[in-house]
Design an enzyme around this catalytic site. Structure first.
Site, short mmCIF file in Angstrom:
data_model
loop_
_atom_site.label_atom_id
_atom_site.label_comp_id
_atom_site.label_asym_id
_atom_site.label_seq_id
_atom_site.Cartn_x
_atom_site.Cartn_y
_atom_site.Cartn_z
NE ARG A 57 62.21 24.30 41.90
CZ ARG A 57 62.61 23.92 43.12
NH1 ARG A 57 61.72 23.73 44.08
NH2 ARG A 57 63.89 23.74 43.39
CG HIS A 82 67.80 20.75 41.40
ND1 HIS A 82 67.79 22.12 41.17
CD2 HIS A 82 67.34 20.58 42.67
CE1 HIS A 82 67.38 22.74 42.26
NE2 HIS A 82 67.09 21.83 43.18
CD GLN A 129 70.49 21.18 46.01
OE1 GLN A 129 69.45 21.83 46.15
NE2 GLN A 129 71.41 21.15 46.96
CG ASP A 181 66.28 14.22 46.16
OD1 ASP A 181 65.76 14.87 47.10
OD2 ASP A 181 66.03 14.47 44.95
CB CYS A 215 68.94 18.80 47.37
SG CYS A 215 67.39 17.92 47.05
NE ARG A 247 70.20 25.58 45.17
CZ ARG A 247 68.91 25.30 45.00
NH1 ARG A 247 68.31 24.45 45.79
NH2 ARG A 247 68.22 25.83 43.99
N1 CP Z 1 66.71 21.88 47.24
C1 CP Z 1 65.76 22.65 46.67
O1 CP Z 1 65.74 22.94 45.46
O2 CP Z 1 64.85 23.15 47.58
P1 CP Z 1 63.49 23.89 47.25
O3 CP Z 1 62.58 22.90 46.59
O4 CP Z 1 62.99 24.33 48.60
O5 CP Z 1 63.76 25.06 46.35
N1 NVA Z 2 63.99 15.45 43.54
C1 NVA Z 2 63.29 16.47 44.27
C2 NVA Z 2 64.18 17.64 44.56
C3 NVA Z 2 63.53 18.75 45.34
C4 NVA Z 2 64.42 19.93 45.53
C5 NVA Z 2 62.06 16.90 43.48
O1 NVA Z 2 62.17 17.06 42.25
O2 NVA Z 2 61.01 17.08 44.08
#
Ligand code: CP
Ligand code: NVA
Length: 318
Positions: free
Chosen positions: A114, A141, A144, A236, A276, A304
């Site tokens: 990530r 993502h 997700q 989101d 998400c 997930r």
């Molecule tokens: N939805 C998602 O990716 O959650 P986290 O940021 O908690 O991993």
């Molecule tokens: N769009 C959000 C998703 C978090 C899971 C971010 O990138 O912070």
């Protein structure tokens, strides 16, 4: 060779960088396999498909769901997951991504990352001799959206032909939804303000992908138009990780894009709501919606685990 075996073979050893890289049949197969693993887990049937294997998980941003679901998923598959905070790695002191990938590949069987730049994930995948899984970048993502598609399929019994409305920022989640819907035949309508729409090259690629399945891809600035007749309504956060200093400005721009009772009045009466998470109640979604009877956000969070177990078991299979 039957088609299941050939799909298994085609997925073995691959990276998951973007859903665009997978065919509609491969995505459907991953979802089928996720549903099968979910049933096995619920029935308490062992499914140690990655016995003795290790997943390295590199995090350059915060996480609750991704971290826990990957770690628990590896454990349930008979393997082990290693949490690596990027700041604690030599990566944080200037070691290259390429060298990090080459070295980790000597120890582990897969890497989940990530981070910020999609190009960093691509570079890692190029140099690591093991599958690399994108656990979120500023651009995409994909894990997700596999969970989201699994959730929609469970609640609606199908994917192709449904209408999904995404309302809000044209961000990583929106981009992966564009690919995920295009690949599975879901008509997607995105409503975002000018200046915050999904990237043009992603929309163009999703439209190409949609040509294979008959899905349609619509981009508008009008939330009511996007939500009209939708089976699935998604939003989101308005400021993603890394955009904290834009938070105040974004609150103003996005105010007309809140998913609330007035907006969803135009959706199908049996619509479902996805997010998400993490969510900001009172900003992108009203509490009455995310905590209301149409919301399936906790099924989505659970999925997930099941979706990623399928991804790991298929890509990391020896
Ligand atoms: N939805 C998602 O990716 O959650 P986290 O940021 O908690 O991993
Ligand atoms: N769009 C959000 C998703 C978090 C899971 C971010 O990138 O912070």
């Amino acid at each position: 060779m039957n088609s299941t075996n050939s799909l298994r073979d085609s997925l073995k050893g691959r990276d998951l960088l973007s859903l665009h890289d997978f065919s509609p049949r491969e995505i459907e197969f991953m979802l089928d396999f996720a549903a099968e693993l979910k049933q096995k887990q619920k029935r308490g049937e062992p499914h140690e498909l990655l016995k003795g294997m290790t997943l390295a998980m590199i995090f350059q941003k915060s996480s609750t769901r991704t971290r826990v679901s990957f770690e628990v998923g590896m454990f349930q598959l008979g393997g082990h997951a290693l949490y690596l905070n990027a700041g604690d790695l030599q990566l944080g002191r200037g070691e290259t991504i390429a060298d990090t990938g080459r070295v980790l590949g000597r120890y582990v069987d897969g890497i989940m990352i990530r981070t910020f730049a999609q190009s960093d994930v691509e570079e890692l995948a190029e140099h690591a001799p093991v599958p690399v899984i994108n656990g979120l970048t500023d651009l995409l993502h994909p894990c997700q959206i596999l969970a989201d598609l699994l959730t929609v399929r469970e609640h609606k019994g199908r994917l192709a032909g449904l209408k999904l409305a995404y309302v809000g920022d044209g961000n990583n989640v929106c981009h992966s939804l564009l690919f995920g819907c295009a690949k599975t035949g879901v008509h997607i309508s995105v409503a975002s303000p000018e200046g915050y729409q999904p990237r043009e090259e992603i929309v163009a690629t999703a439209r190409d992908d949609a040509g294979e399945t008959g899905a349609t891809v619509t981009i508008t600035t009008d939330p009511a138009e996007a939500v009209s007749g939708a089976d699935v309504v998604v939003t989101d956060v308005w400021a993603s990780m890394g955009q904290e200093n834009e938070q105040q400005a974004r609150l103003k721009v996005f105010a007309p894009y809140q998913v609330n009772g007035r907006l969803v009045a135009g959706a199908k009466p049996d619509y479902i709501f996805l997010h998400c998470l993490p969510a900001h109640r009172g900003e992108e979604v009203a509490a009455e919606i995310i905590d209301g009877p149409h919301s399936v956000v906790f099924d989505e969070a659970e999925n997930r685990l099941h979706a990623q177990k399928a991804v790991m078991a298929l890509l990391m299979a020896k």
